[in-house]
Design a protein around this motif. Structure first.
Motif, PDB file in Angstrom:
ATOM      1  N   THR A  71       1.104  -0.757   0.115  1.00  0.00           N
ATOM      2  CA  THR A  71      -0.030  -0.529  -0.443  1.00  0.00           C
ATOM      3  C   THR A  71       1.187   1.580  -0.207  1.00  0.00           C
ATOM      4  OG1 THR A  71      -1.784  -1.599   1.524  1.00  0.00           O
ATOM      5  CG2 THR A  71      -1.678   1.120   1.248  1.00  0.00           C
ATOM      6  N   GLY A 109      -6.137  -1.072  -5.412  1.00  0.00           N
ATOM      7  CA  GLY A 109      -7.129  -0.772  -4.687  1.00  0.00           C
ATOM      8  C   GLY A 109      -7.336   0.543  -4.213  1.00  0.00           C
TER       9      GLY A 109
ATOM     10  N   THR B  71     -10.887  -2.289  -0.545  1.00  0.00           N
ATOM     11  CA  THR B  71     -10.338  -2.091   0.238  1.00  0.00           C
ATOM     12  C   THR B  71     -11.648  -1.890   1.348  1.00  0.00           C
ATOM     13  OG1 THR B  71      -8.548  -1.359  -1.291  1.00  0.00           O
ATOM     14  CG2 THR B  71      -8.429   0.120   0.915  1.00  0.00           C
ATOM     15  N   ASN B 158      -7.528  -3.277   2.787  1.00  0.00           N
ATOM     16  CA  ASN B 158      -7.017  -3.694   1.435  1.00  0.00           C
ATOM     17  C   ASN B 158      -7.086  -5.509   1.595  1.00  0.00           C
ATOM     18  OD1 ASN B 158      -5.390  -5.256  -1.486  1.00  0.00           O
ATOM     19  ND2 ASN B 158      -7.136  -3.830  -1.553  1.00  0.00           N
TER      20      ASN B 158
END
Lengths: 352, 352
Positions: A71, A109, B71, B158
């Motif tokens: 992320t 995402g 997510t 996520n």
């Protein structure tokens, strides 16, 4: 179509603000569909993604796969040399490359903040699309959520990648052996200092740019050059080269010695680090790899990397030794030595 | 070891605050390593994850795989019947199940906010581990980032899932045909109203609990009962049953008629929706599926679902028709009809 449906019955769909992300874009309704259709599909479009199912269907050749997730929360979203979209592709693709895998597929995402200008989102998405194309990966499925103003610092992006493993070349952090040469593919410290200098508004003579890039081409060249003797591969991101080398020394139960004068730290990065009291060995890189190969193969491996623009500054920076197992020791320019430990916390938060 | 290293040279590692997330936990240094070792590995521990590489290596049988990413940004993090960790596992696993796939592997990417109490993180992680075990999926790799106070509303998660596709059973939103029965596996509207009521501090006679659950067991039962005649599977999450059915009607170019009196909306959800002016057909579910099977197989499919506790309230709620293609029409209790359109934006933001 601007992303705003006009049959609004429901509160969080103010008419008028058509240039920014709104909460309704995360609803799973018409606004979500418009966001995907207007802003994601035109950039990422491919047959798998266009099916827009809840999941993507992939046909894989027989064999082992590598999977990696990351992320990205870099602040600011855009910086000299790149943006969060470039990092989100390169970071995950590079984690696969460091396993010796050939990156193939990516998921994305997004957590978007209400009020994020579409022009920023569009630039990030365009950069992701270019980076994915250049890295040879297909974005196959995604997800978008929207949170209230102030709750995601613009946007956060998760990417998860799938790559095909190579049975012949299986680098791993536990495979370093005394006598191995420690190679680095490029200049150290650029990404972290580019973000830091930009964020803090520091002015240097030149603008330091991020090195963000896919390392897959360099890995292919290294495989061709030394094949299964490619023992360790690592991209020194968060925590920098120092943290990566410490992890390798510990995983392999070996010592590592580095030669300070051989470290390819560019002058502007060195100057910025000096000014801020930072050590470039701990600064994040996003387009540099560390490779361990048997000493006698070092020159071949270096030549292979130098044949590619990304590897122009490739250098042999150290050796694996049997003494001081688990420790990284730097021989300084003055002939002294010092232990290069792992830091407890951050030199530079929010760098990737 | 508490997650705080004591050789701190670097600023964001205040000594003392050992019960909360700090910026240094996202550094990639010793604090990050401690966070993973102390808070993630003991819960998620398995051979693949324990290798702690930059990517996981998976051996897959020959064939097609399904990949899904999601997510989760639900607010609050914990609510009656579940928490963000339960949603993060069930949401992604269910997307795979809805492809007819058997969920196998999961990745997790955490964005943690500075100051998040470890006790909250620990509860979320424990719930994720339990949910993953129950759903039969292995968490194989993960990533943790930390952002400053106020920038992630506690935490965002996520998850990306990989499942094995079944060549014999390939449901898809484009496969609905006139004459199909529209089935629902359970009560509608529980998840959305549980979060909403809790968030807004609304008191009803009973506490509405989320339905969050893995749907894999129900899909297995449906496959056994009707095999390739399982034409469409969908979990009506964001946007609720109305949005999912609209998407199916459009993808298949068919009409769908629903019978209002057959919709399994629990009394407490109905009362809460009435009070807030919401329509349960648009409220998110996290443990309910919609299945389309040929009319003559409807009873078999219902019986299969009802044999499992999750399917106790399974019901036939409508039919696929040739007229009004692309539209969902509800026959109301009073004998009238109304179009059930897709909403433009959110009824309920931040629900998953």
């Amino acid at each position: 179509m601007t992303g705003i449906a006009t049959t609004g019955l429901v509160c969080p769909t103010p008419i008028g603000s058509v240039d920014r992300v709104q909460l309704g874009h995360g609803s799973g309704g018409k606004m979500s569909a418009a966001l995907i259709r207007d802003r994601f599909l035109p950039r990422f479009g491919n047959d798998v993604l266009a099916q827009l199912g809840d999941a993507a269907t992939l046909e894989l050749p027989h064999g082992r796969i590598a999977v990696s997730t990351d992320t990205f929360v870099v602040s600011p979203l855009e910086f000299p040399g790149g943006n969060i979209g470039a990092l989100a592709v390169h970071g995950t693709v590079n984690d696969l490359s460091m396993m010796g895998a050939e990156p193939r597929y990516l998921t994305a995402g997004f957590v978007l903040e209400e009020g994020l200008p579409f022009e920023v989102l569009d630039r990030v998405v365009a950069t992701m699309a270019t980076a994915a194309r250049e890295a040879g990966v297909l974005l196959v499925t995604g997800d978008t959520k929207v949170v209230e103003r102030g709750r995601a610092d613009g946007m956060y992006v998760n990417t998860t990648g799938i790559g095909l493993l190579d049975d012949a070349v299986r680098p791993g952090p536990h495979r370093a052996k005394p006598g191995d040469a420690v190679l680095v593919s490029g200049q150290l410290g650029r990404h972290g200092m580019a973000v830091m200098a930009f964020r803090e508004g520091l002015a240097f003579e030149s603008t330091i740019t991020s090195d963000t890039a896919s390392l897959a081409p360099l890995v292919r060249l290294l495989k061709d050059a030394v094949s299964s003797e490619l023992r360790v591969l690592r991209d020194p991101t968060r925590g920098g080269a120092a943290s990566a080398l410490n992890e390798i020394a510990q995983a392999s139960g070996v010592g590592i010695t580095l030669e300070e004068r051989r470290l390819p730290v560019p002058t502007d990065v060195a100057a910025a680090c000096e000014m801020l009291g930072l050590d470039p060995l701990y600064v994040a890189n996003e387009g540099v790899l560390l490779a361990f190969v048997p000493g006698p193969l070092a020159e071949e491996a270096l030549a292979a990397m130098r044949s590619h623009p990304l590897g122009a500054h490739a250098a042999r920076i150290g050796e694996v030794v049997a003494k001081h197992p688990g420790m990284v020791v730097l021989r300084t320019g003055l002939g002294g030595t010092r232990v290069v430990d792992m830091l407890p916390g951050d030199q530079l938060p929010r760098i990737c």
